[in-house]
Structure formats: structure tokens, C-alpha cells
Scaffold this active site. Sequence first.
Site, PDB file in Angstrom:
ATOM      1  N   VAL A 106      28.288  65.858  33.880  1.00  0.00           N
ATOM      2  CA  VAL A 106      29.326  65.060  33.224  1.00  0.00           C
ATOM      3  C   VAL A 106      28.819  64.539  31.882  1.00  0.00           C
ATOM      4  O   VAL A 106      29.534  64.583  30.876  1.00  0.00           O
ATOM      5  CB  VAL A 106      29.792  63.897  34.142  1.00  0.00           C
ATOM      6  CG1 VAL A 106      30.752  62.982  33.407  1.00  0.00           C
ATOM      7  CG2 VAL A 106      30.428  64.438  35.415  1.00  0.00           C
ATOM      8  N   ARG A 163      35.762  51.308  41.017  1.00  0.00           N
ATOM      9  CA  ARG A 163      37.156  51.776  40.905  1.00  0.00           C
ATOM     10  C   ARG A 163      38.162  50.862  41.592  1.00  0.00           C
ATOM     11  O   ARG A 163      39.269  50.661  41.090  1.00  0.00           O
ATOM     12  CB  ARG A 163      37.286  53.189  41.480  1.00  0.00           C
ATOM     13  CG  ARG A 163      36.623  54.231  40.613  1.00  0.00           C
ATOM     14  CD  ARG A 163      36.800  55.606  41.223  1.00  0.00           C
ATOM     15  NE  ARG A 163      35.924  56.567  40.565  1.00  0.00           N
ATOM     16  CZ  ARG A 163      35.427  57.640  41.144  1.00  0.00           C
ATOM     17  NH1 ARG A 163      35.722  57.917  42.420  1.00  0.00           N
ATOM     18  NH2 ARG A 163      34.648  58.455  40.482  1.00  0.00           N
ATOM     19  N   CYS A 188      37.668  62.763  40.301  1.00  0.00           N
ATOM     20  CA  CYS A 188      38.171  63.962  39.598  1.00  0.00           C
ATOM     21  C   CYS A 188      39.491  64.481  40.178  1.00  0.00           C
ATOM     22  O   CYS A 188      40.403  64.859  39.438  1.00  0.00           O
ATOM     23  CB  CYS A 188      37.108  65.056  39.607  1.00  0.00           C
ATOM     24  SG  CYS A 188      36.172  65.150  41.128  1.00  0.00           S
ATOM     25  N   HIS A 191      38.903  72.230  39.581  1.00  0.00           N
ATOM     26  CA  HIS A 191      39.496  71.833  40.865  1.00  0.00           C
ATOM     27  C   HIS A 191      40.958  72.286  40.901  1.00  0.00           C
ATOM     28  O   HIS A 191      41.686  72.167  39.902  1.00  0.00           O
ATOM     29  CB  HIS A 191      39.489  70.314  41.012  1.00  0.00           C
ATOM     30  CG  HIS A 191      38.151  69.710  41.307  1.00  0.00           C
ATOM     31  ND1 HIS A 191      36.980  70.433  41.418  1.00  0.00           N
ATOM     32  CD2 HIS A 191      37.804  68.406  41.531  1.00  0.00           C
ATOM     33  CE1 HIS A 191      35.977  69.604  41.693  1.00  0.00           C
ATOM     34  NE2 HIS A 191      36.450  68.373  41.765  1.00  0.00           N
TER      35      HIS A 191
HETATM   36  N1  LIG Z   1      31.028  66.232  38.565  1.00  0.00           N
HETATM   37  C1  LIG Z   1      32.252  65.739  38.623  1.00  0.00           C
HETATM   38  O1  LIG Z   1      33.268  66.476  38.724  1.00  0.00           O
HETATM   39  C2  LIG Z   1      32.456  64.274  38.582  1.00  0.00           C
HETATM   40  C3  LIG Z   1      33.759  63.817  38.451  1.00  0.00           C
HETATM   41  C4  LIG Z   1      33.991  62.451  38.407  1.00  0.00           C
HETATM   42  C5  LIG Z   1      32.926  61.608  38.494  1.00  0.00           C
HETATM   43  N2  LIG Z   1      31.662  62.076  38.626  1.00  0.00           N
HETATM   44  C6  LIG Z   1      30.563  61.099  38.710  1.00  0.00           C
HETATM   45  O2  LIG Z   1      29.730  61.186  37.560  1.00  0.00           O
HETATM   46  C7  LIG Z   1      28.387  60.857  37.918  1.00  0.00           C
HETATM   47  C8  LIG Z   1      27.452  61.963  37.486  1.00  0.00           C
HETATM   48  O3  LIG Z   1      27.861  63.187  38.061  1.00  0.00           O
HETATM   49  P1  LIG Z   1      27.262  64.595  37.572  1.00  0.00           P
HETATM   50  O4  LIG Z   1      28.123  65.607  38.180  1.00  0.00           O
HETATM   51  O5  LIG Z   1      27.051  64.607  36.105  1.00  0.00           O
HETATM   52  O6  LIG Z   1      25.805  64.593  38.303  1.00  0.00           O
HETATM   53  P2  LIG Z   1      24.481  65.367  37.896  1.00  0.00           P
HETATM   54  O7  LIG Z   1      24.787  66.646  37.200  1.00  0.00           O
HETATM   55  O8  LIG Z   1      23.664  65.413  39.127  1.00  0.00           O
HETATM   56  O9  LIG Z   1      23.764  64.406  36.830  1.00  0.00           O
HETATM   57  C9  LIG Z   1      23.314  63.120  37.189  1.00  0.00           C
HETATM   58  C10 LIG Z   1      22.885  62.367  35.943  1.00  0.00           C
HETATM   59  O10 LIG Z   1      22.573  61.021  36.325  1.00  0.00           O
HETATM   60  C11 LIG Z   1      21.240  60.729  35.888  1.00  0.00           C
HETATM   61  N3  LIG Z   1      20.602  59.811  36.833  1.00  0.00           N
HETATM   62  C12 LIG Z   1      20.406  59.979  38.163  1.00  0.00           C
HETATM   63  N4  LIG Z   1      19.766  58.908  38.676  1.00  0.00           N
HETATM   64  C13 LIG Z   1      19.532  58.060  37.644  1.00  0.00           C
HETATM   65  C14 LIG Z   1      18.887  56.797  37.523  1.00  0.00           C
HETATM   66  N5  LIG Z   1      18.348  56.177  38.576  1.00  0.00           N
HETATM   67  N6  LIG Z   1      18.841  56.203  36.308  1.00  0.00           N
HETATM   68  C15 LIG Z   1      19.389  56.822  35.236  1.00  0.00           C
HETATM   69  N7  LIG Z   1      19.985  58.024  35.269  1.00  0.00           N
HETATM   70  C16 LIG Z   1      20.065  58.629  36.470  1.00  0.00           C
HETATM   71  C17 LIG Z   1      20.530  62.071  35.861  1.00  0.00           C
HETATM   72  O11 LIG Z   1      19.401  61.968  35.026  1.00  0.00           O
HETATM   73  P3  LIG Z   1      18.047  62.820  35.270  1.00  0.00           P
HETATM   74  O12 LIG Z   1      18.332  64.165  34.654  1.00  0.00           O
HETATM   75  O13 LIG Z   1      17.021  62.052  34.529  1.00  0.00           O
HETATM   76  O14 LIG Z   1      17.830  62.882  36.744  1.00  0.00           O
HETATM   77  C18 LIG Z   1      21.632  62.953  35.285  1.00  0.00           C
HETATM   78  O15 LIG Z   1      21.713  62.777  33.887  1.00  0.00           O
HETATM   79  C19 LIG Z   1      28.425  60.563  39.418  1.00  0.00           C
HETATM   80  O16 LIG Z   1      28.626  59.180  39.577  1.00  0.00           O
HETATM   81  C20 LIG Z   1      29.630  61.317  39.886  1.00  0.00           C
HETATM   82  O17 LIG Z   1      30.187  60.756  41.045  1.00  0.00           O
HETATM   83  C21 LIG Z   1      31.391  63.394  38.655  1.00  0.00           C
END
Ligand SMILES: NC(=O)c1ccc[n+]([C@@H]2O[C@H](COP(=O)([O-])OP(=O)(O)OC[C@H]3O[C@@H](n4cnc5c(N)ncnc54)[C@H](OP(=O)(O)O)[C@@H]3O)[C@@H](O)[C@H]2O)c1
Length: 342
Positions: free
Chosen positions: A14, A101, A132, A244
Site C-alpha cells: 500500500v 475505523r 478494501c 478484488h
Molecule cells: N493490501 C490491501 O489491499 C489493503 C487494503 C486496505 C488496507 N490495508 C492495510 O494497509 C496496511 C499495510 O498493508 P500492506 O498490504 O501494504 O502490507 P505489507 O505489504 O505487508 O507492508 C507492510 C508495511 O508496514 C511496515 N511495517 C510493519 N511493521 C511495522 C512497524 N512495527 N513499524 C513501522 N512499519 C512497519 C512494513 O515495513 P518493513 O518493510 O520495514 O517491514 C511495510 O512497509 C495494513 O494495515 C493493511 O491492513 C491493506
Amino acid sequence: MGYRIVVAGATGNVGREMLNILAERQFPVDEIAAVASSRSQGEVIDFGDSGKTLKVQNIENFDPTGWDIALFAIGSEATKLHAPRFAAAGCTVIDNSSLYRMDPDVPLIVPEVNPEAIAGYVKRNIIANPNCSTAQMVVALKPLHDFAKIKRVVVATYQSVSGAGKAGMDELFEQSRNIFVGDSAEAKTFTKQIAFNVIPHIDSFLEDGSTKEEWKMVVETKKILDPKIKVTATCVRVPVFVGHSEAINIEFENEISAAQAKRILREAPGIMLVDKHEDGGYVTPVECVGDYATFISRVREDSTVDNGLSLWCVSDNLRKGAALNAVQIAELLGRRHLKKAA
Ligand SMILES: NC(=O)c1ccc[n+]([C@@H]2O[C@H](COP(=O)([O-])OP(=O)(O)OC[C@H]3O[C@@H](n4cnc5c(N)ncnc54)[C@H](OP(=O)(O)O)[C@@H]3O)[C@@H](O)[C@H]2O)c1
């Protein structure tokens, strides 16, 4: 004069899309910071296709004082630690996790649907982005609700693996490759094999047998669109990388024909109607990737209920389902509430 923007989770699915979209839409940025966990401190990432690169900073050491807006995509646990600190320092947090939320003091915003609710952000200096699956569904429902008043929605989702982050995408890729070469398909991120399969389970189970993902679609739709709308959802993970899909059945209070619905949807903000009754006259997830729109196809009357319609809804979950919606919220916040002109 532009804004000082922080992208938290900049190394994730994201976060990367948020950087792409800020650059694509030429969001007025004076300065931009990419932050993530200590794991990726010092990594160099692109600021979309702007030609600029950014060095990733550790969120733990990042001082948000003097920064205007932080777009968060770091999961609920890390958000709980850092969002209050950013908000208290005067940096408005737009959060993608589920943490805030349903907080009554935090607006849950889809700009095409309930832009006026953003004014409530002043209570906590935090704005929430919906799940999403909810985001694309409410974009589709809003113009139809305005016309014929929705009573009940029955939705089944077909959710891509990118909804489970980078780990979900890696698992689909590795399992598919392993199966082709005759190796075992170990499940780590998902509860069963996702390659060449579908899994009727997203997020944890609740006492009534539904899942938290299904519950989110119910309560978030009520908060964003109308508390009177009844929603029942079945959320399913499918072996698609991005995008999706949703099969949505809607029961209205007032009469509405398929032709009227199509006319309304064709004019509605954020929607692209692609609905030809011929082979390929509809949108599938691979076609929506990288696009801003919520695509609607297969609009038809449901003769088994009074005033019923069925439709097919597809959108890029990393964009409208997360990053695009967050950037649209930032644009709305800039236009309506922050002093600098966005
Ligand atoms: N994917 C979707 O369709 C979607 C839709 C709506 C909402 N979301 C929400 O968006 C968020 C991220 O999702 P994503 O899909 O992008 O996940 P992702 O690809 O797994 O990426 C996670 C990100 O969060 C960072 N992170 C993890 N733990 C952390 C910490 N303790 N402190 C600071 N940064 C941290 C990671 O950094 P590192 O690289 O350093 O580990 C990475 O940049 C989640 O809350 C998810 O629920 C996702």
C-alpha cells in the site's frame, strides 16, 4: 506552497502505491519522508515515477513535528504505537489499518460517498480509510442508494492475495511455482493452499460464525453510507494477485430498473460502467490493476425480490481499496481544512 508529507509503510504494497499515486496526481508536496520499520531503515525507494528517490527512515526515530499529513499503512499494532504520537504533534494521520475505523471520534471516509464527514477529524487529528472490500462497494452503492434507497445488500467477495500484503503475494507465487515442479505447497500466510484454490475465510472468526472481514463490510458500510442498510457478506480469498471482485445483490425500497441503474452508474463519480451482453463485455480483476476506477458490469434485475438488482464490481484493492482513497482523503483535507492550497 505545498505540504510536508510522511508515507508510513513506504516499503509495503500500500505504501508503494501511495508514493506512486502522490506522484501521478502531482499532489502538492514540498517535502516527503518515507518511513517504515527498523528492518528497512536506509533502503532507497522510488518516489513513484517522479525520478526522485527516498531513503527509508525508521518510524521509531522519526519526529513528526512540523509535518502536515502522514499516510499510514503499517498495520494496527504499529499504528497504535505511532498514530497518536503523530496526531498529537499536529501531523494529521490518514490510516489504512482497521484500528480507528469504528472509533466514533474518527471519521471513516470515502470521498465520493461521505466527504462532509471529514470535518470530524479535528477531535483526534486522525482519519480512517475503510477496508478494501467496503471502499469499492460503497462507491457502487452510493448513487443507487440516493435514487431508490437501499434496504438490504447480499455480497460475496473474490479478494486478491495482495489484500494480505507482500507476504500474501509471495505465497501465491511460490505455491504456484512449487506445484508446477511437483514440490509441496506449504501454507503460511493463508490457512490453506491458495494456489489453484479458493479459501472462504479472511481475518479471524467471530462468535456467530462470520469472519471479521465480513463484519467489517457490514459495520463500515453503515458508518459510511447509512446505518439503516442491512448487509450480509461472504468474503473469499482467490488466487488473483491484485484486484478484488464482488458479486452484489441489492434490494431497494423504491423501484429501479437495470436501465435506470446503468444510467445513474455511468454518471457517478469514481465509477466506470463496462456492461455489454457479449463475450468479454465485463471487467475482470487483471484489467483493473493500476486504474483508479471502480468498475461495474453485469447490472441486471433480480426478479426474486421486489426492486432487486444484481451487479459485478471490480477494483484495484491497493488503489481504491487503500492508497488512492487515502490520497483522495489527503486532497479533500487540503482543500477543505488545511491552510495551504492543495
Ligand atoms: N493490501 C490491501 O489491499 C489493503 C487494503 C486496505 C488496507 N490495508 C492495510 O494497509 C496496511 C499495510 O498493508 P500492506 O498490504 O501494504 O502490507 P505489507 O505489504 O505487508 O507492508 C507492510 C508495511 O508496514 C511496515 N511495517 C510493519 N511493521 C511495522 C512497524 N512495527 N513499524 C513501522 N512499519 C512497519 C512494513 O515495513 P518493513 O518493510 O520495514 O517491514 C511495510 O512497509 C495494513 O494495515 C493493511 O491492513 C491493506
